[in-house]
Design a protein around this motif. Sequence first.
Motif, PDB file in Angstrom:
ATOM      1  N   PRO A 179       0.753  -0.786   0.331  1.00 52.94           N
ATOM      2  CA  PRO A 179       0.066  -0.258  -0.838  1.00 52.94           C
ATOM      3  C   PRO A 179       0.533   1.142  -0.325  1.00 52.94           C
ATOM      4  O   PRO A 179       2.028   1.392   0.910  1.00 52.94           O
ATOM      5  CB  PRO A 179      -0.629  -0.202   1.295  1.00 52.94           C
ATOM      6  CG  PRO A 179      -0.786  -1.703   1.880  1.00 52.94           C
ATOM      7  CD  PRO A 179       0.172  -1.821   0.864  1.00 52.94           C
ATOM      8  N   VAL A 180       0.369   2.369  -0.741  1.00 55.54           N
ATOM      9  CA  VAL A 180       0.663   3.713  -0.736  1.00 55.54           C
ATOM     10  C   VAL A 180       0.193   4.500   0.062  1.00 55.54           C
ATOM     11  O   VAL A 180      -0.933   4.485  -0.648  1.00 55.54           O
ATOM     12  CB  VAL A 180       1.330   4.315  -2.587  1.00 55.54           C
ATOM     13  CG1 VAL A 180       1.965   5.111  -2.252  1.00 55.54           C
ATOM     14  CG2 VAL A 180       2.373   2.578  -2.660  1.00 55.54           C
ATOM     15  N   MET A 181       0.500   5.130   0.603  1.00 57.89           N
ATOM     16  CA  MET A 181      -0.136   6.120   1.550  1.00 57.89           C
ATOM     17  C   MET A 181       0.175   7.186   1.469  1.00 57.89           C
ATOM     18  O   MET A 181       1.188   7.785   0.909  1.00 57.89           O
ATOM     19  CB  MET A 181       0.881   6.034   3.269  1.00 57.89           C
ATOM     20  CG  MET A 181       0.458   4.539   3.970  1.00 57.89           C
ATOM     21  SD  MET A 181      -1.244   4.545   4.197  1.00 57.89           S
ATOM     22  CE  MET A 181      -1.399   5.172   5.644  1.00 57.89           C
ATOM     23  N   ALA A 182      -1.006   7.567   1.422  1.00 58.72           N
ATOM     24  CA  ALA A 182      -1.172   9.810   0.319  1.00 58.72           C
ATOM     25  C   ALA A 182       0.050  10.205   1.820  1.00 58.72           C
ATOM     26  O   ALA A 182       0.071   9.434   3.235  1.00 58.72           O
ATOM     27  CB  ALA A 182      -2.346  10.316   0.679  1.00 58.72           C
ATOM     28  N   ALA A 183       0.414  11.659   1.516  1.00 57.11           N
ATOM     29  CA  ALA A 183       1.025  11.961   2.894  1.00 57.11           C
ATOM     30  C   ALA A 183       0.325  12.496   4.111  1.00 57.11           C
ATOM     31  O   ALA A 183       0.848  13.036   4.959  1.00 57.11           O
ATOM     32  CB  ALA A 183       1.591  13.337   2.117  1.00 57.11           C
ATOM     33  N   ASP A 184      -0.599  12.673   3.746  1.00 57.68           N
ATOM     34  CA  ASP A 184      -1.379  13.046   5.126  1.00 57.68           C
ATOM     35  C   ASP A 184      -1.939  11.804   5.767  1.00 57.68           C
ATOM     36  O   ASP A 184      -2.831  12.158   6.807  1.00 57.68           O
ATOM     37  CB  ASP A 184      -2.811  13.227   4.808  1.00 57.68           C
ATOM     38  CG  ASP A 184      -4.219  13.071   3.848  1.00 57.68           C
ATOM     39  OD1 ASP A 184      -3.844  11.806   3.956  1.00 57.68           O
ATOM     40  OD2 ASP A 184      -5.333  14.107   3.509  1.00 57.68           O
ATOM     41  N   GLY A 185      -1.788  10.534   5.578  1.00 57.64           N
ATOM     42  CA  GLY A 185      -2.076   9.666   5.841  1.00 57.64           C
ATOM     43  C   GLY A 185      -3.157   9.287   5.646  1.00 57.64           C
ATOM     44  O   GLY A 185      -4.197   7.974   6.897  1.00 57.64           O
ATOM     45  N   ARG A 186      -4.745   9.566   5.626  1.00 61.35           N
ATOM     46  CA  ARG A 186      -5.504   9.507   5.794  1.00 61.35           C
ATOM     47  C   ARG A 186      -6.377   8.495   4.328  1.00 61.35           C
ATOM     48  O   ARG A 186      -7.265   8.071   3.656  1.00 61.35           O
ATOM     49  CB  ARG A 186      -6.647  10.857   5.235  1.00 61.35           C
ATOM     50  CG  ARG A 186      -6.661  11.462   6.153  1.00 61.35           C
ATOM     51  CD  ARG A 186      -7.221  12.775   6.387  1.00 61.35           C
ATOM     52  NE  ARG A 186      -6.701  13.283   7.851  1.00 61.35           N
ATOM     53  CZ  ARG A 186      -7.107  15.129   7.420  1.00 61.35           C
ATOM     54  NH1 ARG A 186      -7.942  15.381   6.380  1.00 61.35           N
ATOM     55  NH2 ARG A 186      -6.601  15.128   8.620  1.00 61.35           N
ATOM     56  N   SER A 187      -5.122   8.387   3.024  1.00 55.26           N
ATOM     57  CA  SER A 187      -5.399   7.434   2.271  1.00 55.26           C
ATOM     58  C   SER A 187      -4.363   6.956   1.814  1.00 55.26           C
ATOM     59  O   SER A 187      -3.102   6.822   1.830  1.00 55.26           O
ATOM     60  CB  SER A 187      -6.183   8.000   0.982  1.00 55.26           C
ATOM     61  OG  SER A 187      -5.810   8.789   0.265  1.00 55.26           O
ATOM     62  N   ALA A 188      -4.874   5.759   0.967  1.00 51.75           N
ATOM     63  CA  ALA A 188      -3.351   5.106   0.608  1.00 51.75           C
ATOM     64  C   ALA A 188      -4.900   4.072  -1.213  1.00 51.75           C
ATOM     65  O   ALA A 188      -5.369   4.223  -1.339  1.00 51.75           O
ATOM     66  CB  ALA A 188      -3.138   3.875   1.386  1.00 51.75           C
ATOM     67  N   THR A 189      -3.001   3.919  -1.674  1.00 47.89           N
ATOM     68  CA  THR A 189      -3.692   2.688  -3.498  1.00 47.89           C
ATOM     69  C   THR A 189      -2.982   1.883  -2.588  1.00 47.89           C
ATOM     70  O   THR A 189      -1.363   1.270  -2.570  1.00 47.89           O
ATOM     71  CB  THR A 189      -3.356   4.028  -4.185  1.00 47.89           C
ATOM     72  OG1 THR A 189      -1.319   4.129  -4.205  1.00 47.89           O
ATOM     73  CG2 THR A 189      -3.874   5.017  -4.668  1.00 47.89           C
ATOM     74  N   VAL A 190      -3.498   0.464  -3.351  1.00 51.77           N
ATOM     75  CA  VAL A 190      -2.918  -0.537  -3.305  1.00 51.77           C
ATOM     76  C   VAL A 190      -3.244  -1.411  -4.908  1.00 51.77           C
ATOM     77  O   VAL A 190      -4.389  -1.031  -5.487  1.00 51.77           O
ATOM     78  CB  VAL A 190      -3.923  -1.345  -2.088  1.00 51.77           C
ATOM     79  CG1 VAL A 190      -3.155  -3.005  -2.683  1.00 51.77           C
ATOM     80  CG2 VAL A 190      -3.597  -1.280  -1.566  1.00 51.77           C
TER      81      VAL A 190
END
Length: 147
Positions: free
Chosen positions: A99-110
């Motif tokens: 998983p690649v987390m967004a900078a704000d830690g509220r979303s991620a892509t997989v």
Amino acid sequence: MSVMFAIVSLLTAPPTSSKSVCAIGRAVLADMRPWGGDESYLETDPDRSGLMKLCPDLRDALPKGYRAADADARSRADIHAPVPGPRPVAAYIYAVGSPVMAADGRSATVEIVCTCTGLCGSASRSRYIRTPQGWRRQGKPRMLWVS
């Protein structure tokens, strides 16, 4: 000035913990539905799946309808041309990326890559968001390529 902003953003972004990454991984596995009947496999080899390298405990949490990929399934999934003799039983192997987390830690892509017997294969990307109930997929997976 933009370099300074990037540095400050990295320093103030919430840390990505392995606990968060593995929680996203559990949500991804819960969303997976088998394709290919009894021949759907999940890649559990940490050298072939980023998620399994980061979260080894998930190797024992296979989604319903999936088996751990083994050497036989991998060899069948690697057949991409006609072979003499009877047609091999198709194998569908899914490898879940880190998983690649967004900078704000509220979303991620997989990303999930499927390797399968024949002229077959695909990759998709899903976005997960943090909710009060845990990580949830937002929308449908986006197809990146298909063969």
